[in-house]
Design a protein around this motif. Structure first.
Motif, mmCIF file in Angstrom:
data_model
loop_
_atom_site.group_PDB
_atom_site.id
_atom_site.type_symbol
_atom_site.label_atom_id
_atom_site.label_comp_id
_atom_site.label_asym_id
_atom_site.label_seq_id
_atom_site.Cartn_x
_atom_site.Cartn_y
_atom_site.Cartn_z
ATOM 1 N N GLN A 52 1.667 5.844 -4.384
ATOM 2 C CA GLN A 52 2.385 6.832 -5.176
ATOM 3 C C GLN A 52 1.794 6.997 -6.579
ATOM 4 O O GLN A 52 2.086 7.970 -7.268
ATOM 5 N N TYR A 53 0.918 6.065 -6.965
ATOM 6 C CA TYR A 53 0.323 6.111 -8.306
ATOM 7 C C TYR A 53 -1.172 6.391 -8.275
ATOM 8 O O TYR A 53 -1.750 6.784 -9.286
ATOM 9 N N SER A 54 -1.792 6.190 -7.144
ATOM 10 C CA SER A 54 -3.210 6.507 -6.981
ATOM 11 C C SER A 54 -3.401 6.979 -5.541
ATOM 12 O O SER A 54 -2.884 8.014 -5.162
ATOM 13 N N THR A 55 -4.099 6.232 -4.713
ATOM 14 C CA THR A 55 -4.141 6.497 -3.280
ATOM 15 C C THR A 55 -4.592 5.242 -2.551
ATOM 16 O O THR A 55 -5.525 4.569 -2.989
ATOM 17 N N SER A 56 -3.917 4.962 -1.445
ATOM 18 C CA SER A 56 -4.262 3.794 -0.625
ATOM 19 C C SER A 56 -5.049 4.188 0.619
ATOM 20 O O SER A 56 -5.190 3.398 1.546
ATOM 21 N N ARG A 101 1.420 11.851 2.697
ATOM 22 C CA ARG A 101 -0.011 12.150 2.770
ATOM 23 C C ARG A 101 -0.800 10.935 3.242
ATOM 24 O O ARG A 101 -1.752 11.061 4.019
ATOM 25 N N LEU A 102 -0.422 9.734 2.765
ATOM 26 C CA LEU A 102 -1.121 8.525 3.198
ATOM 27 C C LEU A 102 -1.049 8.360 4.706
ATOM 28 O O LEU A 102 -2.013 7.898 5.335
ATOM 29 N N ALA A 103 0.079 8.743 5.303
ATOM 30 C CA ALA A 103 0.229 8.639 6.750
ATOM 31 C C ALA A 103 -0.870 9.402 7.471
ATOM 32 O O ALA A 103 -1.418 8.949 8.482
ATOM 33 N N LEU A 121 0.829 -1.206 0.000
ATOM 34 C CA LEU A 121 0.000 0.000 0.000
ATOM 35 C C LEU A 121 0.863 1.255 0.000
ATOM 36 O O LEU A 121 0.522 2.249 -0.658
ATOM 37 N N ARG A 122 1.971 1.223 0.722
ATOM 38 C CA ARG A 122 2.889 2.360 0.717
ATOM 39 C C ARG A 122 3.443 2.603 -0.678
ATOM 40 O O ARG A 122 3.572 3.740 -1.124
ATOM 41 N N ALA A 178 2.227 3.002 14.086
ATOM 42 C CA ALA A 178 3.680 3.078 14.221
ATOM 43 C C ALA A 178 4.337 3.091 12.846
ATOM 44 O O ALA A 178 5.276 3.865 12.594
ATOM 45 N N GLU A 179 3.839 2.242 11.949
ATOM 46 C CA GLU A 179 4.354 2.215 10.574
ATOM 47 C C GLU A 179 4.117 3.550 9.885
ATOM 48 O O GLU A 179 5.003 4.090 9.207
ATOM 49 N N MET A 180 2.944 4.115 10.085
ATOM 50 C CA MET A 180 2.572 5.364 9.415
ATOM 51 C C MET A 180 3.343 6.557 9.979
ATOM 52 O O MET A 180 3.607 7.526 9.271
ATOM 53 N N ARG A 181 3.719 6.485 11.246
ATOM 54 C CA ARG A 181 4.581 7.545 11.799
ATOM 55 C C ARG A 181 5.920 7.571 11.063
ATOM 56 O O ARG A 181 6.472 8.640 10.806
ATOM 57 N N GLY A 182 6.418 6.403 10.727
ATOM 58 C CA GLY A 182 7.647 6.349 9.941
ATOM 59 C C GLY A 182 7.481 6.965 8.568
ATOM 60 O O GLY A 182 8.412 7.591 8.038
ATOM 61 N N TRP A 183 6.295 6.817 7.997
ATOM 62 C CA TRP A 183 6.042 7.363 6.662
ATOM 63 C C TRP A 183 6.046 8.887 6.636
ATOM 64 O O TRP A 183 6.198 9.485 5.569
#
Length: 265
Positions: free
Chosen positions: A112-116, A148-150, A107-108, A133-138
């Motif tokens: 970059q090509y659409s949106t997750s 933005r996905l984060a 999904l990460r 926690a994963e999204m904080r890294g993003w």
């Protein structure tokens, strides 16, 4: 002739284009089955229903393992971009909760090509601590779409998506993510952080106000103001002075007219 959003981005032509990509990248992909299943009752379906059906039909026509399917989605995503491309992360989202870490990485990459932003939500619900926690890294990623996905993926009230009930009740786990993005170099990312804060303000105004106060101190003025827009429109007595407005109790004010009619201009 004007077209609805669902007909513009999720037309039969789009289905045929996705089918060709499936056949190109997935051994044994049954393109005729995909097209037939996908387009059955297509006209009667609303936008999100079309996305869901296309993803389910694609998975059914792909005689490969889930991990092989994930690899295929990452190969297809750069060739199937824009709003129509949300079908690709939806395919990944429907695999939840299996292969959780591999799906999060996919999904990460795909975002970059659409949106997750829609597809990531089942993974947040399944393991919120790990997902956030994963999204904080993003938030530190070089790609603005990933940053933005984060923020967008964990909005408590994301439009067109089921609400994240736990985060509506207690949004504090979101705050490190959106605060890290409140002064982002990209307006696209800052807007998402502000929209997330605005979501929070509807259920937890005190938390939102405290966060906006910190953002103002850090120089994230635009994001703070945009995130407080709902409370500003309500004339919140705590929020108005934050942006230089006097708080006036209009309910206690009286209004008189100097003439029985008002002339335009």
């Amino acid at each position: 002739m004007s077209y609805s959003l669902k007909d513009q981005y999720f037309s039969p032509d789009v289905v045929h284009r996705l089918s060709a990509l499936g056949k190109q990248h997935i051994p044994g992909f049954v393109d005729t089955e995909f097209i037939s299943n996908c387009l059955c009752d297509w006209d009667a379906l609303e936008l999100k229903e079309r996305i869901d059906k296309a993803a389910r039909s694609f998975r059914a026509a792909a005689p490969v393992s889930s991990l092989q399917l994930l690899d295929a989605t990452e190969m297809i995503a750069p060739k199937f971009t824009g709003f129509s491309g949300v079908i690709i992360p939806e395919i990944v989202g429907q695999l939840s909760p299996h292969h959780w870490r591999e799906c999060m990485l996919a999904l990460r990459n795909i975002t970059q090509y659409s949106t997750s932003e829609f597809a990531i939500r089942p993974f947040i619900v399944h393991d919120m601590d790990a997902a956030l926690a994963e999204m904080r890294g993003w938030t530190q990623d070089n790609n603005e779409h990933v940053r933005r996905l984060a923020s967008e993926g964990c909005r408590p009230r994301l439009p067109w998506a089921p609400a994240l009930v736990e985060l509506k009740r207690d949004p504090t786990p979101i705050l490190p993510i959106i605060s890290a993005l409140s002064n982002d170099a990209s307006d696209y990312v800052r807007r998402s952080a502000a929209n997330n804060l605005n979501d929070i303000s509807k259920d937890n105004p005190e938390i939102a106000i405290a966060t906006a106060t910190q953002w103002l101190k850090s120089g994230a003025v635009w994001a703070a103001r945009h995130g407080m827009r709902t409370l500003l429109k309500k004339g919140d007595a705590q929020v108005l002075p934050m942006f230089g407005y006097d708080a006036v109790d209009l309910a206690q004010s009286s209004l008189t007219l100097s003439a029985p009619s008002v002339v335009m201009g």
